[in-house]
Design a protein around this motif. Structure first.
Motif, PDB file in Angstrom:
ATOM      1  N   ILE B  44       0.855  -1.198   0.000  1.00 37.43           N
ATOM      2  CA  ILE B  44       0.000   0.000   0.000  1.00 37.43           C
ATOM      3  C   ILE B  44       0.890   1.247   0.000  1.00 37.43           C
ATOM      4  CG2 ILE B  44      -1.554   1.373   1.478  1.00 37.43           C
ATOM      5  CD1 ILE B  44      -3.137  -0.854   0.343  1.00 37.43           C
ATOM      6  N   GLU B  45       1.899   1.212   0.859  1.00 39.36           N
ATOM      7  CA  GLU B  45       2.777   2.370   0.994  1.00 39.36           C
ATOM      8  C   GLU B  45       3.589   2.615  -0.287  1.00 39.36           C
ATOM      9  OE1 GLU B  45       5.208   2.279   4.486  1.00 39.36           O
ATOM     10  OE2 GLU B  45       5.348   4.460   4.443  1.00 39.36           O
ATOM     11  N   GLN B  46       4.132   1.516  -0.848  1.00 38.05           N
ATOM     12  CA  GLN B  46       4.955   1.650  -2.060  1.00 38.05           C
ATOM     13  C   GLN B  46       4.149   2.218  -3.234  1.00 38.05           C
ATOM     14  OE1 GLN B  46       6.498  -2.330  -2.369  1.00 38.05           O
ATOM     15  NE2 GLN B  46       7.736  -1.990  -0.532  1.00 38.05           N
ATOM     16  N   ALA B  47       2.867   1.849  -3.283  1.00 39.87           N
ATOM     17  CA  ALA B  47       2.029   2.320  -4.394  1.00 39.87           C
ATOM     18  C   ALA B  47       1.447   3.704  -4.107  1.00 39.87           C
ATOM     19  CB  ALA B  47       0.910   1.317  -4.658  1.00 39.87           C
ATOM     20  N   GLY B  48       1.774   4.249  -2.935  1.00 42.05           N
ATOM     21  CA  GLY B  48       1.247   5.564  -2.578  1.00 42.05           C
ATOM     22  C   GLY B  48      -0.251   5.546  -2.330  1.00 42.05           C
ATOM     23  N   ARG B  49      -0.759   4.391  -1.888  1.00 45.49           N
ATOM     24  CA  ARG B  49      -2.200   4.270  -1.648  1.00 45.49           C
ATOM     25  C   ARG B  49      -2.500   4.478  -0.172  1.00 45.49           C
ATOM     26  NH1 ARG B  49      -2.020  -0.874  -5.657  1.00 45.49           N
ATOM     27  NH2 ARG B  49      -2.554   0.229  -7.562  1.00 45.49           N
ATOM     28  N   ARG B  50      -3.791   4.494   0.143  1.00 41.07           N
ATOM     29  CA  ARG B  50      -4.214   4.586   1.534  1.00 41.07           C
ATOM     30  C   ARG B  50      -5.201   3.455   1.793  1.00 41.07           C
ATOM     31  NH1 ARG B  50      -9.402   6.649   1.837  1.00 41.07           N
ATOM     32  NH2 ARG B  50     -10.194   7.261  -0.192  1.00 41.07           N
ATOM     33  N   LEU B  51      -5.553   3.254   3.066  1.00 44.21           N
ATOM     34  CA  LEU B  51      -6.605   2.289   3.364  1.00 44.21           C
ATOM     35  C   LEU B  51      -7.943   2.957   3.090  1.00 44.21           C
ATOM     36  CD1 LEU B  51      -4.362   0.576   4.644  1.00 44.21           C
ATOM     37  CD2 LEU B  51      -5.946   0.057   6.509  1.00 44.21           C
ATOM     38  N   ARG B  52      -8.787   2.302   2.306  1.00 39.31           N
ATOM     39  CA  ARG B  52     -10.070   2.906   1.981  1.00 39.31           C
ATOM     40  C   ARG B  52     -10.916   3.081   3.231  1.00 39.31           C
ATOM     41  NH1 ARG B  52     -13.421   3.776  -2.464  1.00 39.31           N
ATOM     42  NH2 ARG B  52     -15.593   3.983  -1.799  1.00 39.31           N
ATOM     43  N   ARG B  53     -10.966   2.036   4.076  1.00 36.22           N
ATOM     44  CA  ARG B  53     -11.813   2.104   5.268  1.00 36.22           C
ATOM     45  C   ARG B  53     -11.075   1.566   6.493  1.00 36.22           C
ATOM     46  NH1 ARG B  53     -17.398   2.625   4.591  1.00 36.22           N
ATOM     47  NH2 ARG B  53     -17.341   2.868   6.841  1.00 36.22           N
ATOM     48  N   PRO B  54     -10.119   2.337   7.008  1.00 37.20           N
ATOM     49  CA  PRO B  54      -9.427   1.875   8.225  1.00 37.20           C
ATOM     50  C   PRO B  54     -10.409   1.657   9.382  1.00 37.20           C
ATOM     51  CG  PRO B  54      -8.891   4.180   7.722  1.00 37.20           C
ATOM     52  CD  PRO B  54      -9.625   3.634   6.540  1.00 37.20           C
ATOM     53  N   ASP B  55     -11.556   2.354   9.321  1.00 37.74           N
ATOM     54  CA  ASP B  55     -12.545   2.232  10.399  1.00 37.74           C
ATOM     55  C   ASP B  55     -13.251   0.870  10.381  1.00 37.74           C
ATOM     56  OD1 ASP B  55     -13.642   3.158   7.906  1.00 37.74           O
ATOM     57  OD2 ASP B  55     -15.546   3.506   8.944  1.00 37.74           O
ATOM     58  N   LEU B  56     -13.157   0.138   9.277  1.00 36.53           N
ATOM     59  CA  LEU B  56     -13.760  -1.198   9.213  1.00 36.53           C
ATOM     60  C   LEU B  56     -12.703  -2.276   9.423  1.00 36.53           C
ATOM     61  CD1 LEU B  56     -16.202  -0.814   6.151  1.00 36.53           C
ATOM     62  CD2 LEU B  56     -16.677  -0.448   8.591  1.00 36.53           C
ATOM     63  N   THR B  57     -11.529  -1.852   9.861  1.00 38.14           N
ATOM     64  CA  THR B  57     -10.388  -2.751  10.007  1.00 38.14           C
ATOM     65  C   THR B  57      -9.980  -2.792  11.478  1.00 38.14           C
ATOM     66  OG1 THR B  57      -9.708  -1.914   7.843  1.00 38.14           O
ATOM     67  CG2 THR B  57      -8.101  -3.225   9.049  1.00 38.14           C
ATOM     68  N   LEU B  58      -9.692  -3.978  11.979  1.00 39.05           N
ATOM     69  CA  LEU B  58      -9.325  -4.136  13.389  1.00 39.05           C
ATOM     70  C   LEU B  58      -8.101  -5.045  13.470  1.00 39.05           C
ATOM     71  CD1 LEU B  58     -10.358  -3.465  16.299  1.00 39.05           C
ATOM     72  CD2 LEU B  58     -11.580  -5.641  16.224  1.00 39.05           C
ATOM     73  N   ALA B  59      -7.114  -4.621  14.241  1.00 44.63           N
ATOM     74  CA  ALA B  59      -5.863  -5.395  14.299  1.00 44.63           C
ATOM     75  C   ALA B  59      -5.528  -5.826  15.720  1.00 44.63           C
ATOM     76  CB  ALA B  59      -4.718  -4.550  13.731  1.00 44.63           C
ATOM     77  N   THR B  60      -4.889  -6.980  15.814  1.00 48.49           N
ATOM     78  CA  THR B  60      -4.357  -7.441  17.096  1.00 48.49           C
ATOM     79  C   THR B  60      -3.167  -8.342  16.797  1.00 48.49           C
ATOM     80  OG1 THR B  60      -4.901  -8.420  19.247  1.00 48.49           O
ATOM     81  CG2 THR B  60      -5.823  -9.501  17.313  1.00 48.49           C
ATOM     82  N   MET B  61      -2.381  -8.658  17.808  1.00 47.29           N
ATOM     83  CA  MET B  61      -1.270  -9.582  17.583  1.00 47.29           C
ATOM     84  C   MET B  61      -1.566 -10.880  18.313  1.00 47.29           C
ATOM     85  SD  MET B  61      -0.225  -6.452  18.773  1.00 47.29           S
ATOM     86  CE  MET B  61       1.336  -5.641  18.787  1.00 47.29           C
ATOM     87  N   ASP B  62      -1.259 -11.988  17.673  1.00 47.42           N
ATOM     88  CA  ASP B  62      -1.612 -13.279  18.247  1.00 47.42           C
ATOM     89  C   ASP B  62      -0.641 -14.405  17.872  1.00 47.42           C
ATOM     90  OD1 ASP B  62      -2.340 -13.450  15.590  1.00 47.42           O
ATOM     91  OD2 ASP B  62      -4.472 -13.777  15.935  1.00 47.42           O
ATOM     92  N   HIS B  63      -0.180 -14.430  16.619  1.00 44.61           N
ATOM     93  CA  HIS B  63       0.524 -15.616  16.125  1.00 44.61           C
ATOM     94  C   HIS B  63       1.893 -15.857  16.767  1.00 44.61           C
ATOM     95  CE1 HIS B  63      -2.570 -15.882  13.088  1.00 44.61           C
ATOM     96  NE2 HIS B  63      -2.012 -16.942  12.564  1.00 44.61           N
ATOM     97  N   ASP B  64       2.701 -14.805  16.892  1.00 47.95           N
ATOM     98  CA  ASP B  64       4.066 -15.087  17.345  1.00 47.95           C
ATOM     99  C   ASP B  64       4.436 -14.406  18.670  1.00 47.95           C
ATOM    100  OD1 ASP B  64       4.541 -12.490  16.393  1.00 47.95           O
ATOM    101  OD2 ASP B  64       5.231 -13.221  14.454  1.00 47.95           O
ATOM    102  N   ILE B  65       3.436 -14.004  19.452  1.00 47.78           N
ATOM    103  CA  ILE B  65       3.753 -13.354  20.726  1.00 47.78           C
ATOM    104  C   ILE B  65       4.023 -14.388  21.825  1.00 47.78           C
ATOM    105  CG2 ILE B  65       2.424 -11.285  20.172  1.00 47.78           C
ATOM    106  CD1 ILE B  65       0.186 -12.368  21.929  1.00 47.78           C
ATOM    107  N   SER B  66       4.715 -13.933  22.836  1.00 56.99           N
ATOM    108  CA  SER B  66       5.017 -14.806  23.973  1.00 56.99           C
ATOM    109  C   SER B  66       3.753 -15.031  24.797  1.00 56.99           C
ATOM    110  CB  SER B  66       6.082 -14.151  24.855  1.00 56.99           C
ATOM    111  OG  SER B  66       6.214 -14.872  26.065  1.00 56.99           O
ATOM    112  N   THR B  67       3.586 -16.230  25.340  1.00 56.99           N
ATOM    113  CA  THR B  67       2.475 -16.470  26.266  1.00 56.99           C
ATOM    114  C   THR B  67       2.977 -16.503  27.709  1.00 56.99           C
ATOM    115  OG1 THR B  67       2.678 -18.865  26.071  1.00 56.99           O
ATOM    116  CG2 THR B  67       1.153 -17.768  24.549  1.00 56.99           C
ATOM    117  N   LYS B  68       4.264 -16.133  27.857  1.00 53.53           N
ATOM    118  CA  LYS B  68       4.846 -16.140  29.208  1.00 53.53           C
ATOM    119  C   LYS B  68       5.016 -14.747  29.774  1.00 53.53           C
ATOM    120  CE  LYS B  68       7.541 -20.250  28.067  1.00 53.53           C
ATOM    121  NZ  LYS B  68       8.734 -20.504  27.261  1.00 53.53           N
ATOM    122  N   SER B  69       5.121 -13.753  28.888  1.00 56.71           N
ATOM    123  CA  SER B  69       5.400 -12.396  29.341  1.00 56.71           C
ATOM    124  C   SER B  69       4.733 -11.390  28.418  1.00 56.71           C
ATOM    125  CB  SER B  69       6.919 -12.162  29.340  1.00 56.71           C
ATOM    126  OG  SER B  69       7.193 -10.781  29.431  1.00 56.71           O
TER     127      SER B  69
END
Lengths: 203, 466
Positions: B44-69
């Protein structure tokens, strides 16, 4: 996206069904943040005897001299099942593969592959079986895949395959699908205006 | 002719279709996590674009985070780089992020439903194959690759052909000690790992209607394990009651209008399905996998099949390869096979009801000597709710490690890995070769079954514990 018209190259057989994307590119390589450099890790667990990738497994087809420089992969049913990781087609294309031939492909992998110029050629089980027989009898045989004619040629074998016409058009011309869709911005805006309030926004 | 649930939601989202092209459908909700998004944000950044609807987008981290700390430094250097990229990208492009330790952080497929981000009748995508989970709400939800993630970011649409439709009717009720996980494993066993390829599946029938919202999510979650990218369930009062009042759920009149529409989201009586499968849910016993794909499974009273019992040479070879890896012999009884690890968690079974079911088995009991047992809640909310109910103490008293939320040993991208040669009783969704750690052997099952295995140290019929 890289164009695909006609390609001829050495075909390497992998005689397994259900080759999942965890086998194509194991999880430890998904930590990268770029699209490049996955080819060296392709089929890591099968291809190397050690984690550091210094000892190639001589039993694995990709490491055999007769399949050096292979650009077409032939496998059994349900190729690419499992995780949606696009790192799988990135690894295959980065290695040099241009096409995969199998009786069936998992849906998400199929979309990901075609979006990266990696052609998924779906033939019948019997046809794939015939190709396996040729490749086993004559390792290093080249296969020609033509997206122009929608044909596959392998020694004396000649098959046809099909592909969605729009996807074929994009592959033949190397089109950027985002740019194509962005031409329809007004239609997308009009659609958004018609949406009910509960759906239009996150509350 | 009437329409199926899938067709109703699909048709309502077609933005345009040009002659000879795939239809372009609108995407209502987009979930983003750290592993499959960095290349999309970069594009997106390289093409100079933007997110059309960031308000319909939700992010979290889950796959590679520690479960100990909760400290970022507890993650590997490469994982830290990926997590930081998500933090920077979401900030740069205006996307809401639930970072490590925040109340709503967790596995994307648990966070979406728990926040009311997931709604019936919407289209929802995520760069993760288990996005099928959200189909439990009557959403059209499916996993996509990173290029499609980028396409959704830029256009809020996807080019998407119509799938074939399959109805899976589950008659009767599940018996005691038999859960949604057992039902879906039995379905996958019946259909095989590719039986649903190309289909949008609808689960229905008495057994499905009587599942809780969380049980339904377990069912839809594993549709992809028999190849179906979409696994939908018609929304009903169970669904609406679950959604009402959640953070992102419509409120007041909007909610009432939404429910009125959502009630129409069911397959018409005369709708045509390309395939129909009927399964007697009342006849299912606790299930578990014996092989290296989720379709290689059977009941806990079953025995390991012989490769020769399959007529198809490709299936025969798959069975032989699986048995060599998993180290089981044809004819061997599964029950009683010693295990080394237990993993309770994942987007399949990391919800509060899963921990309640496992705790019911563990209460007053101990993990068998030599067995390592992990309980990994699917989200921070699940963890805190379990702690409010005192479940964490039951797990800890039994000898489980009570961890922080994340994908953890489901795919072993962080440091929660099963060692080579070790056998795992796991509530996750994939028993692929090396999935939980190179050389490790996975048996998929329900949380209650996994808890029973932890207590005996062997593959066990949980019904003896209830």
């Amino acid at each position: 996206m890289q164009k695909f018209t006609v390609h001829e190259g050495v075909a390497v057989p992998l005689d397994s069904a259900n080759i999942d994307t965890d086998q194509i590119i194991p999880k430890q390589f998904l930590l990268a943040v770029s699209r490049k450099g996955f080819g060296v890790h392709l089929f890591h667990d099968w291809r190397y005897l050690d984690d550091a990738e210094t000892k190639p497994n001589p039993e694995f087809n990709l490491n055999k001299p007769e399949y050096a420089g292979a650009t077409i992969l032939v496998a059994r049913d349900n190729f690419g099942n499992g995780s949606s990781r696009e790192h799988a087609p990135w690894a295959l294309t980065d290695y040099g593969f241009r096409a995969v031939i199998a009786p069936s492909f998992a849906n998400i992998f199929n979309n990901n592959a075609l979006g990266n110029g990696l052609v998924t050629v779906k033939l019948t089980e019997h046809e794939v079986d015939q190709i396996f027989q040729v490749l086993t009898a004559h390792p290093g045989t080249k296969i020609k895949v033509s997206l122009e004619d929608m044909t596959v040629d392998c020694a004396d074998l000649h098959f046809t395959f099909s592909l969605d016409p729009f996807i074929r058009h994009c592959l033949l011309n190397g089109l950027d699908s985002i740019a194509l869709t962005l031409e329809h911005g007004a239609e997308i805006s009009a659609f958004e205006d018609r949406m009910p309030a509960w759906e239009r926004a996150v509350h | 002719m009437g329409k199926t649930l899938y067709e109703k939601v699909y048709d309502a989202h077609v933005v345009f279709q040009k002659e000879g092209e795939l239809p372009t459908i609108y995407i209502d909700r987009h979930l983003v996590h750290e592993v499959t998004s960095p290349q999309a944000f970069a594009g997106i950044e390289q093409a100079g674009r933007r997110l059309r609807r960031p308000d319909l987008t939700l992010a979290t981290m889950d796959h590679d985070i520690s479960t100990k700390s909760l400290e970022l430094s507890a993650c590997s250097p490469m994982a830290q780089q990926q997590i930081k990229a998500l933090m920077e990208n979401t900030k740069k492009f205006g996307v809401t992020l639930y970072p490590i330790g925040s109340a709503n952080q967790g596995i994307v497929h648990i966070v979406g439903p728990q926040t009311g981000f997931t709604l019936p009748g919407t289209t929802l995508v995520c760069g993760d194959s288990h996005t099928a989970t959200h189909g439990a709400f009557g959403a059209l939800a499916f996993g996509i690759g990173t290029s499609q993630v980028e396409h959704v970011m830029a256009t809020q649409t996807l080019k998407q052909g119509r799938l074939k439709t399959m109805k899976i009717e589950c008659t009767g009720r599940l018996g005691k000690g038999v859960y949604a996980k057992d039902l879906i494993l039995a379905i996958i066993g019946r259909l095989t790992t590719a039986g649903g390829t190309g289909y949008a599946v609808e689960f229905c029938g008495e057994a499905v209607e009587h599942l809780s919202m969380e049980g339904r999510m377990t069912l839809s979650n594993m549709a992809i394990e028999f190849g179906a990218p979409v696994g939908m369930i018609a929304p009903d009062d169970v669904t609406f009651d679950y959604i009402k009042g959640r953070l992102y759920a419509p409120k007041g009149r909007d909610f009432e209008e939404a429910v009125a529409y959502w009630r129409t989201l069911k397959s018409d009586p005369d709708a045509h399905f390309d395939a129909v499968v009927t399964i007697d849910a009342s006849a299912i016993e606790p299930q578990l996998t014996w092989g290296t794909n989720p379709g290689q499974e059977c009941g806990i009273s079953g025995t390991v099949p012989a490769p020769e019992s399959f007529s198809d040479p490709v299936v025969r070879k798959s069975c032989a390869d699986a048995l060599a890896y998993i180290d089981l012999k044809p004819g061997q009884k599964l029950a009683g096979t010693p295990i080394d690890l237990v993993f309770i968690g994942s987007c399949t079974n990391g919800r509060i009801e899963d921990f309640r079911a496992a705790a019911a088995v563990l209460k007053g009991r101990k993990v068998a000597p030599g067995v390592t047992a992990l309980a990994v809640p699917g989200s921070m909310w699940v963890k805190e709710q379990a702690e409010r109910e005192g479940l964490d103490q039951i797990f800890k008293d039994a000898g489980f490690e009570w961890r922080l939320p994340g994908c953890s040993m489901c795919l072993a991208m962080n440091d929660d890995r099963a060692p080579a040669g070790k056998r795992v009783a796991s509530t996750s969704n994939r028993n692929f070769v090396g999935r939980q750690g190179k050389g490790s052997r996975t048996h998929l099952m329900s949380p209650a079954s996994a808890a029973a295995c932890a207590v005996t140290g062997t593959l066990t019929d949980v019904r003896a514990f209830l």
